[in-house]
Scaffold this motif. Structure first.
Motif, PDB file in Angstrom:
ATOM      1  N   UNK A  74       0.787  -1.229   0.000  1.00 39.28           N
ATOM      2  CA  UNK A  74       0.000   0.000   0.000  1.00 39.28           C
ATOM      3  C   UNK A  74       0.818   1.278   0.000  1.00 39.28           C
ATOM      4  N   UNK A  75       2.137   1.163   0.181  1.00 38.67           N
ATOM      5  CA  UNK A  75       2.989   2.358   0.170  1.00 38.67           C
ATOM      6  C   UNK A  75       2.984   2.963  -1.227  1.00 38.67           C
ATOM      7  N   UNK A  76       2.792   4.271  -1.291  1.00 41.71           N
ATOM      8  CA  UNK A  76       2.817   5.002  -2.564  1.00 41.71           C
ATOM      9  C   UNK A  76       3.794   6.146  -2.426  1.00 41.71           C
ATOM     10  N   UNK A  77       4.698   6.241  -3.398  1.00 44.92           N
ATOM     11  CA  UNK A  77       5.678   7.304  -3.317  1.00 44.92           C
ATOM     12  C   UNK A  77       6.499   7.408  -4.576  1.00 44.92           C
ATOM     13  N   UNK A  78       7.587   8.138  -4.467  1.00 46.71           N
ATOM     14  CA  UNK A  78       8.470   8.379  -5.598  1.00 46.71           C
ATOM     15  C   UNK A  78       9.861   7.844  -5.294  1.00 46.71           C
ATOM     16  N   UNK A  79      10.342   7.002  -6.215  1.00 41.29           N
ATOM     17  CA  UNK A  79      11.722   6.530  -6.163  1.00 41.29           C
ATOM     18  C   UNK A  79      12.620   7.630  -6.730  1.00 41.29           C
ATOM     19  N   UNK A  80      13.745   7.871  -6.081  1.00 43.14           N
ATOM     20  CA  UNK A  80      14.808   8.669  -6.659  1.00 43.14           C
ATOM     21  C   UNK A  80      16.071   7.810  -6.568  1.00 43.14           C
ATOM     22  N   UNK A  81      16.448   7.221  -7.687  1.00 40.55           N
ATOM     23  CA  UNK A  81      17.636   6.378  -7.737  1.00 40.55           C
ATOM     24  C   UNK A  81      18.824   7.303  -7.960  1.00 40.55           C
ATOM     25  N   UNK A  82      19.619   7.491  -6.911  1.00 41.02           N
ATOM     26  CA  UNK A  82      20.742   8.430  -6.967  1.00 41.02           C
ATOM     27  C   UNK A  82      22.003   7.789  -7.531  1.00 41.02           C
ATOM     28  N   UNK A  83      22.200   6.490  -7.251  1.00 41.07           N
ATOM     29  CA  UNK A  83      23.296   5.687  -7.818  1.00 41.07           C
ATOM     30  C   UNK A  83      22.647   4.410  -8.326  1.00 41.07           C
ATOM     31  N   UNK A  84      23.042   3.956  -9.515  1.00 39.80           N
ATOM     32  CA  UNK A  84      22.414   2.791 -10.147  1.00 39.80           C
ATOM     33  C   UNK A  84      22.132   1.679  -9.125  1.00 39.80           C
ATOM     34  N   UNK A  85      20.910   1.167  -9.170  1.00 39.89           N
ATOM     35  CA  UNK A  85      20.395   0.236  -8.173  1.00 39.89           C
ATOM     36  C   UNK A  85      20.414  -1.203  -8.679  1.00 39.89           C
ATOM     37  N   UNK A  86      20.830  -2.092  -7.799  1.00 43.68           N
ATOM     38  CA  UNK A  86      20.644  -3.531  -7.998  1.00 43.68           C
ATOM     39  C   UNK A  86      20.163  -4.059  -6.665  1.00 43.68           C
ATOM     40  N   UNK A  87      19.028  -4.752  -6.687  1.00 41.78           N
ATOM     41  CA  UNK A  87      18.484  -5.293  -5.442  1.00 41.78           C
ATOM     42  C   UNK A  87      18.037  -6.725  -5.659  1.00 41.78           C
ATOM     43  N   UNK A  88      18.015  -7.490  -4.578  1.00 44.72           N
ATOM     44  CA  UNK A  88      17.386  -8.809  -4.533  1.00 44.72           C
ATOM     45  C   UNK A  88      16.091  -8.589  -3.772  1.00 44.72           C
ATOM     46  N   UNK A  89      15.027  -9.273  -4.181  1.00 43.40           N
ATOM     47  CA  UNK A  89      13.732  -8.979  -3.577  1.00 43.40           C
ATOM     48  C   UNK A  89      12.838 -10.209  -3.521  1.00 43.40           C
ATOM     49  N   UNK A  90      11.851 -10.124  -2.625  1.00 43.36           N
ATOM     50  CA  UNK A  90      10.755 -11.092  -2.615  1.00 43.36           C
ATOM     51  C   UNK A  90       9.484 -10.350  -2.240  1.00 43.36           C
ATOM     52  N   UNK A  91       8.368 -10.848  -2.760  1.00 41.14           N
ATOM     53  CA  UNK A  91       7.058 -10.265  -2.468  1.00 41.14           C
ATOM     54  C   UNK A  91       6.291 -11.182  -1.538  1.00 41.14           C
ATOM     55  N   UNK A  92       5.514 -10.582  -0.642  1.00 44.03           N
ATOM     56  CA  UNK A  92       4.627 -11.348   0.238  1.00 44.03           C
ATOM     57  C   UNK A  92       3.457 -10.451   0.611  1.00 44.03           C
ATOM     58  N   UNK A  93       2.419 -11.038   1.166  1.00 37.41           N
ATOM     59  CA  UNK A  93       1.284 -10.275   1.716  1.00 37.41           C
ATOM     60  C   UNK A  93       0.707  -9.249   0.749  1.00 37.41           C
ATOM     61  N   UNK A  94       0.122  -9.712  -0.321  1.00 36.26           N
ATOM     62  CA  UNK A  94      -0.487  -8.762  -1.243  1.00 36.26           C
ATOM     63  C   UNK A  94      -0.977  -9.439  -2.497  1.00 36.26           C
ATOM     64  N   UNK A  95      -0.810  -8.764  -3.612  1.00 31.74           N
ATOM     65  CA  UNK A  95      -1.258  -9.245  -4.912  1.00 31.74           C
ATOM     66  C   UNK A  95      -0.842 -10.702  -5.120  1.00 31.74           C
ATOM     67  N   UNK A  96      -1.832 -11.594  -5.280  1.00 29.62           N
ATOM     68  CA  UNK A  96      -1.582 -13.028  -5.357  1.00 29.62           C
ATOM     69  C   UNK A  96      -0.642 -13.385  -6.499  1.00 29.62           C
ATOM     70  N   UNK A  97      -0.880 -12.849  -7.681  1.00 32.10           N
ATOM     71  CA  UNK A  97      -0.075 -13.193  -8.857  1.00 32.10           C
ATOM     72  C   UNK A  97       1.377 -12.770  -8.646  1.00 32.10           C
ATOM     73  N   UNK A  98       1.587 -11.566  -8.175  1.00 32.57           N
ATOM     74  CA  UNK A  98       2.946 -11.075  -7.948  1.00 32.57           C
ATOM     75  C   UNK A  98       3.668 -11.921  -6.889  1.00 32.57           C
ATOM     76  N   UNK A  99       2.967 -12.277  -5.820  1.00 27.87           N
ATOM     77  CA  UNK A  99       3.562 -13.100  -4.768  1.00 27.87           C
ATOM     78  C   UNK A  99       3.885 -14.502  -5.284  1.00 27.87           C
TER      79      UNK A  99
END
Length: 115
Positions: A74-99
């Protein structure tokens, strides 16, 4: 709106227990763009530096390489990528398809690593 949380010093044991090495990666060049989280996303920042500013006027959150970040559903905001980003991620608790897709990619990475 819930706040983003940042752990700036996660232990190697914690990252290993969470299985971070099997999470998919996402990369983004220096840029600014709006975003709405439809899941709770847990991310380990491998490279880069970013600022997230919420739409509700709350304080911005800064995170960088080495940080473990939780973006609440539910967080809504603006990303400001100041230095090129690389992240590892996982989704939980939300949109079924994305999770489900996130779980599939993690499982696929675990199988690939085991072979």
């Amino acid at each position: 709106m819930k706040d983003i949380t940042v752990d700036s010093n996660p232990s190697e044991a914690q990252l290993k227990k969470m299985g971070v090495e099997h999470w998919p990666t996402w990369e983004k060049e220096v840029s600014v763009f709006p975003w709405s989280f439809v899941t709770t996303e847990v991310a380990y920042i491998v490279e880069g530096e970013c600022v997230m500013t919420p739409n509700d006027g709350g304080p911005a959150t800064i995170f960088k390489a080495g940080d473990l970040v939780v973006f609440p559903n539910g967080y809504k905001g603006t990303w400001e990528v100041k230095k090129a980003l690389k992240k590892r991620f996982k989704h939980k608790d939300g949109n079924f398809v994305k999770c489900a897709f996130s779980r599939y990619k993690i499982l696929k990475n675990r199988i690939k690593a085991a072979l």
